[in-house]
Write a protein that holds these residues in place. Structure first.
Motif, PDB file in Angstrom:
ATOM      1  N   UNK A  20       0.411  -1.149  -0.065  1.00  0.00           N
ATOM      2  CA  UNK A  20       0.074  -0.160  -0.156  1.00  0.00           C
ATOM      3  C   UNK A  20       1.069   0.964  -0.288  1.00  0.00           C
ATOM      4  N   UNK A  21       0.544   2.282  -1.298  1.00  0.00           N
ATOM      5  CA  UNK A  21       2.047   3.233  -1.445  1.00  0.00           C
ATOM      6  C   UNK A  21       0.648   3.878  -1.596  1.00  0.00           C
ATOM      7  N   UNK A  22       1.596   5.394  -2.686  1.00  0.00           N
ATOM      8  CA  UNK A  22       1.229   6.720  -2.931  1.00  0.00           C
ATOM      9  C   UNK A  22       1.754   6.610  -3.737  1.00  0.00           C
ATOM     10  N   UNK A  23       0.754   6.700  -5.487  1.00  0.00           N
ATOM     11  CA  UNK A  23       1.493   6.636  -6.724  1.00  0.00           C
ATOM     12  C   UNK A  23       0.996   7.782  -7.515  1.00  0.00           C
ATOM     13  N   UNK A  24       1.572   8.425  -8.531  1.00  0.00           N
ATOM     14  CA  UNK A  24       0.748   9.127  -9.331  1.00  0.00           C
ATOM     15  C   UNK A  24      -0.460   8.314 -10.228  1.00  0.00           C
ATOM     16  N   UNK A  25      -1.637   8.677 -10.641  1.00  0.00           N
ATOM     17  CA  UNK A  25      -2.065   7.520 -10.808  1.00  0.00           C
ATOM     18  C   UNK A  25      -2.376   7.718 -12.415  1.00  0.00           C
TER      19      UNK A  25
ATOM     20  N   UNK B 231      -0.189  12.221  -4.240  1.00  0.00           N
ATOM     21  CA  UNK B 231      -0.821  10.793  -4.948  1.00  0.00           C
ATOM     22  C   UNK B 231      -1.824  10.226  -4.160  1.00  0.00           C
ATOM     23  N   UNK B 232      -1.979   9.191  -5.256  1.00  0.00           N
ATOM     24  CA  UNK B 232      -3.187   8.500  -5.122  1.00  0.00           C
ATOM     25  C   UNK B 232      -2.760   7.039  -4.239  1.00  0.00           C
ATOM     26  N   UNK B 233      -4.066   6.688  -2.594  1.00  0.00           N
ATOM     27  CA  UNK B 233      -3.045   5.503  -2.425  1.00  0.00           C
ATOM     28  C   UNK B 233      -3.915   4.349  -3.180  1.00  0.00           C
ATOM     29  N   UNK B 234      -2.474   3.443  -3.806  1.00  0.00           N
ATOM     30  CA  UNK B 234      -2.668   2.197  -4.388  1.00  0.00           C
ATOM     31  C   UNK B 234      -3.025   0.936  -3.775  1.00  0.00           C
TER      32      UNK B 234
ATOM     33  N   UNK C 205      -8.669  -1.789 -11.603  1.00  0.00           N
ATOM     34  CA  UNK C 205      -7.720  -2.094 -11.126  1.00  0.00           C
ATOM     35  C   UNK C 205      -6.702  -1.511 -12.097  1.00  0.00           C
ATOM     36  N   UNK C 206      -6.286  -0.668 -12.611  1.00  0.00           N
ATOM     37  CA  UNK C 206      -5.721  -0.477 -13.813  1.00  0.00           C
ATOM     38  C   UNK C 206      -4.331  -0.657 -12.914  1.00  0.00           C
ATOM     39  N   UNK C 207      -3.503  -1.348 -13.811  1.00  0.00           N
ATOM     40  CA  UNK C 207      -1.675  -1.020 -13.472  1.00  0.00           C
ATOM     41  C   UNK C 207      -1.188  -2.396 -12.100  1.00  0.00           C
ATOM     42  N   UNK C 208      -2.715  -3.389 -12.270  1.00  0.00           N
ATOM     43  CA  UNK C 208      -1.842  -4.071 -10.924  1.00  0.00           C
ATOM     44  C   UNK C 208      -2.383  -3.584  -9.746  1.00  0.00           C
ATOM     45  N   UNK C 209      -2.575  -2.297  -9.488  1.00  0.00           N
ATOM     46  CA  UNK C 209      -3.151  -2.083  -8.101  1.00  0.00           C
ATOM     47  C   UNK C 209      -4.820  -1.859  -7.276  1.00  0.00           C
ATOM     48  N   UNK C 210      -5.082  -1.640  -6.769  1.00  0.00           N
ATOM     49  CA  UNK C 210      -6.413  -1.134  -6.940  1.00  0.00           C
ATOM     50  C   UNK C 210      -6.099   0.412  -5.966  1.00  0.00           C
ATOM     51  N   UNK C 211      -6.867   1.352  -6.977  1.00  0.00           N
ATOM     52  CA  UNK C 211      -7.392   2.749  -7.331  1.00  0.00           C
ATOM     53  C   UNK C 211      -8.338   3.139  -6.688  1.00  0.00           C
ATOM     54  N   UNK C 212      -7.412   3.548  -4.644  1.00  0.00           N
ATOM     55  CA  UNK C 212      -8.473   3.536  -3.595  1.00  0.00           C
ATOM     56  C   UNK C 212      -9.301   4.869  -4.402  1.00  0.00           C
ATOM     57  N   UNK C 213      -8.651   6.386  -5.106  1.00  0.00           N
ATOM     58  CA  UNK C 213      -9.645   7.079  -5.599  1.00  0.00           C
ATOM     59  C   UNK C 213      -9.207   8.890  -3.872  1.00  0.00           C
ATOM     60  N   UNK C 214      -8.472   7.551  -3.245  1.00  0.00           N
ATOM     61  CA  UNK C 214      -7.825   8.790  -2.198  1.00  0.00           C
ATOM     62  C   UNK C 214      -6.963   9.277  -2.388  1.00  0.00           C
ATOM     63  N   UNK C 215      -6.246  10.854  -1.764  1.00  0.00           N
ATOM     64  CA  UNK C 215      -5.034  10.943  -2.160  1.00  0.00           C
ATOM     65  C   UNK C 215      -4.285  11.360  -0.241  1.00  0.00           C
ATOM     66  N   UNK C 216      -3.269  11.803  -1.194  1.00  0.00           N
ATOM     67  CA  UNK C 216      -2.227  11.283   0.687  1.00  0.00           C
ATOM     68  C   UNK C 216      -0.697  11.664  -0.232  1.00  0.00           C
ATOM     69  N   UNK C 217       0.050  12.670   1.344  1.00  0.00           N
ATOM     70  CA  UNK C 217       1.440  12.309   1.197  1.00  0.00           C
ATOM     71  C   UNK C 217       1.911  11.427   2.033  1.00  0.00           C
ATOM     72  N   UNK C 218       3.068  11.045   1.176  1.00  0.00           N
ATOM     73  CA  UNK C 218       3.525   9.791   1.981  1.00  0.00           C
ATOM     74  C   UNK C 218       5.148  10.492   2.710  1.00  0.00           C
ATOM     75  N   UNK C 219       4.991  10.318   4.579  1.00  0.00           N
ATOM     76  CA  UNK C 219       6.475  10.749   4.685  1.00  0.00           C
ATOM     77  C   UNK C 219       7.686   9.919   4.549  1.00  0.00           C
ATOM     78  N   UNK C 220       8.655  10.899   4.894  1.00  0.00           N
ATOM     79  CA  UNK C 220       9.423   9.550   4.789  1.00  0.00           C
ATOM     80  C   UNK C 220       9.968   8.158   5.329  1.00  0.00           C
TER      81      UNK C 220
END
Length: 542
Positions: free
Chosen positions: A372-377, A391-394, A415-430
């Motif tokens: 589970x991570x954040x990606x450019x959709x 990014x979007x939570x995948x 399921x595009x790209x092999x992940x479930x696209x949550x539709x939720x936008x997040x930042x990710x800390x180091x």
């Protein structure tokens, strides 16, 4: 041939491979914990032996009603023992459980029953009038109604339908459960509003549910013989799968029909409740309880909270009262929570404001998930973990839905790209911890319930004076978010906020009705698209 050079004779067989299913937990519990309390609800107390017998009778009775493997059995019930029994009894006859939100209007319930093709529905007396309206609106043959009488319902049993206890009396206590032959078989059908007005049918399987329960035990550090209060509705992601996991631990499920501060404090003090899950609104209810509704208790209660991210101030206020709160995150499409804000020892010495700000993060993947991570959709590339880039939570893992029922296009897109696209936008800390920056653009989460802005806009636009309408989330101290409608009136038309809210209330469930209406010209792009981000800014101060 496997990874070893010679695997001759090393074949899968009944002795070394059994499809994963949560049904196994209750079968085992009836043998290991037959006399332990399994279900508690006011004067009702049932042992695991009784729990298993009633589930067997329910499964048998449903088969006698004509329910075949793969058929849908629906519920319109609060958190009663019968609802917990249905979570095992329906799949034990090979059926697929469809728990319906009791707050929905008749039109939406009719759509769900038609779309899911339910053969039977278990219904509480309080919700029978709405169900009867829904069945009149259905296009398919309505399901057979079984009434689940409850003295706490506030209304008497209707009397026109078979009552639940009478149904169980027709069942066989020795019925052989129909266990899944393939762990990919469907277990549950849950409807979510998604990003359109029409609810989507989320299909979950036995394997994902089994692994979800196992991961939850690890993350929550659930002990044997926990006493669990059912605050999360059993219609909401199947109570986050918690009712399915409790027999694994010989735990006690304490039913709770009406979620009030008094009911929660009484359950903790009188029944020794040690765990519950709840939306942040429930935490606020506990914090702001009247003195006469509070009770003393001498143990720490562990809480999973999910929905809109809980305010740090709420976390700071509730923990001194004896509650240890962990934020989790998930969706109907992921069977419930799939991330946790796992506490790290390095944060122990931080100041309170910093600690509670961290506790409000969305967190990291729970152990049953793969990634589970954040990606450019668009590019499906990992965003920089800088605590700023959005990014979007995948999500990827076994507790991800099979897909949307009868909607292959939406499934493929999700399921595009092999992940479930949550539709939720997040930042990710180091350190990899996610933190939601914005919910899916058009979804409002009020008291833990999803509200489709498109659906609300569609109703508002039916008013004869309304030219255009856009609905966005308005922050609310009690519910987290509530709908706020921005309206352009037709030339020469006049209308009041109160009249438009009343109009919407006639056609929508109460929680979906706008709580504020703002009359103004709607900001639009050059192509005429309404710029909702501007409206969200305005709604914060309405």
């Amino acid at each position: 041939m496997g990874w070893m050079k010679d695997e001759t004779g090393l074949e899968r067989c009944e002795a070394n491979f059994v499809p994963l299913t949560p049904l196994s937990f209750l079968k085992r519990a009836a043998q290991v914990y037959p006399d332990r309390e399994a279900l508690v609800y006011h004067g009702t107390r049932r042992s695991y032996a009784e729990y298993h017998e009633r589930v067997s009778r329910l499964a048998s009775a449903l088969v006698k009603l004509g329910v075949k493997p793969g058929d849908v059995v629906a519920t319109l019930l609060p958190n009663l023992p019968a609802h917990a029994e249905a979570h095992f009894g329906v799949p034990a006859c090979g059926g697929v459980l469809n728990t319906i939100n009791t707050r929905l209007d008749a039109d939406t319930i009719a759509y769900i029953l038609d779309h899911g093709e339910a053969k039977v529905i278990l219904c509480d007396p309080q919700f029978l009038p709405t169900l009867m309206q829904a069945t009149e609106l259905m296009e398919r043959t309505p399901p057979k109604i079984i009434e689940v009488a409850d003295d706490e319902a506030g209304v008497h049993a209707h009397g026109h339908y078979t009552e639940y206890e009478d149904l169980l009396a027709t069942g066989d206590a020795e019925f052989a459960w129909i266990m899944p032959q393939d762990e990919w078989e469907s277990l549950a059908l849950n409807y979510t509003s998604g990003t359109t007005g029409k609810p989507k049918g989320v299909v979950c399987h036995h394997r994902g549910t089994y692994l979800m329960t196992m991961g939850t035990v690890v993350s929550w550090q659930l002990p044997r013989y926990a006493r669990y209060l059912t605050i999360v509705p059993l219609f909401h992601c199947n109570n986050w799968n918690h009712v399915w996991l409790m027999p694994m631990l010989g735990a006690t499920v304490v039913g709770c029909r009406d979620i009030t501060a008094k009911a929660i404090y009484d359950a903790i003090a009188d029944e020794g409740v040690t765990h519950f899950g709840a939306a942040p609104i429930v935490l606020n209810t506990i914090v702001n309880a009247k003195p006469e509704d509070r009770r003393e208790f001498d143990h720490v209660v562990d809480v999973f909270t999910a929905g809109a991210p809980p305010p740090a101030a709420t976390l700071a206020a509730i923990e001194p009262l004896g509650f240890q709160v962990t934020q989790v995150y998930g969706l109907t499409e992921t069977y419930g929570h799939v991330t946790e804000c796992l506490w790290q020892e390095r944060w122990n010495d931080l100041q309170d404001d910093e600690r509670y700000a961290i506790k409000a993060r969305t967190g990291i993947a729970m152990p049953m998930m793969e990634d589970i991570t954040a990606m450019d959709p668009e590019t499906m590339q990992q965003i920089p973990m800088d605590g700023k880039t959005q990014g979007e939570i995948m999500i990827r893992g076994n507790p991800v839905m099979k897909g949307y029922l009868k909607n292959p296009e939406a499934t493929q897109e999700a399921f595009r790209g092999g992940y479930f696209h949550s539709g939720d936008i997040a930042i990710q800390h180091p350190d990899g911890y996610l933190q939601i920056a914005d919910r899916a653009k058009d979804i409002i989460i009020s008291g833990g319930e999803n509200i489709s802005s498109v659906e609300v806009e569609g109703v508002m636009m039916r008013h004869p004076s309304v030219l255009l309408c856009a609905v966005v989330a308005k922050p609310d101290p009690k519910w987290g978010e509530v709908p706020c409608a921005f309206v352009e009136l037709k030339d020469g038309a006049t209308e009041t906020e109160e009249a438009l809210i009343a109009f919407a209330r006639e056609k929508l469930a109460g929680f979906k009705t706008p709580k504020a209406v703002v009359f103004q010209d709607l900001p639009k792009t050059s192509t005429g698209k309404i710029q909702k981000f501007e409206l969200r800014q305005i709604a914060r101060s309405v």
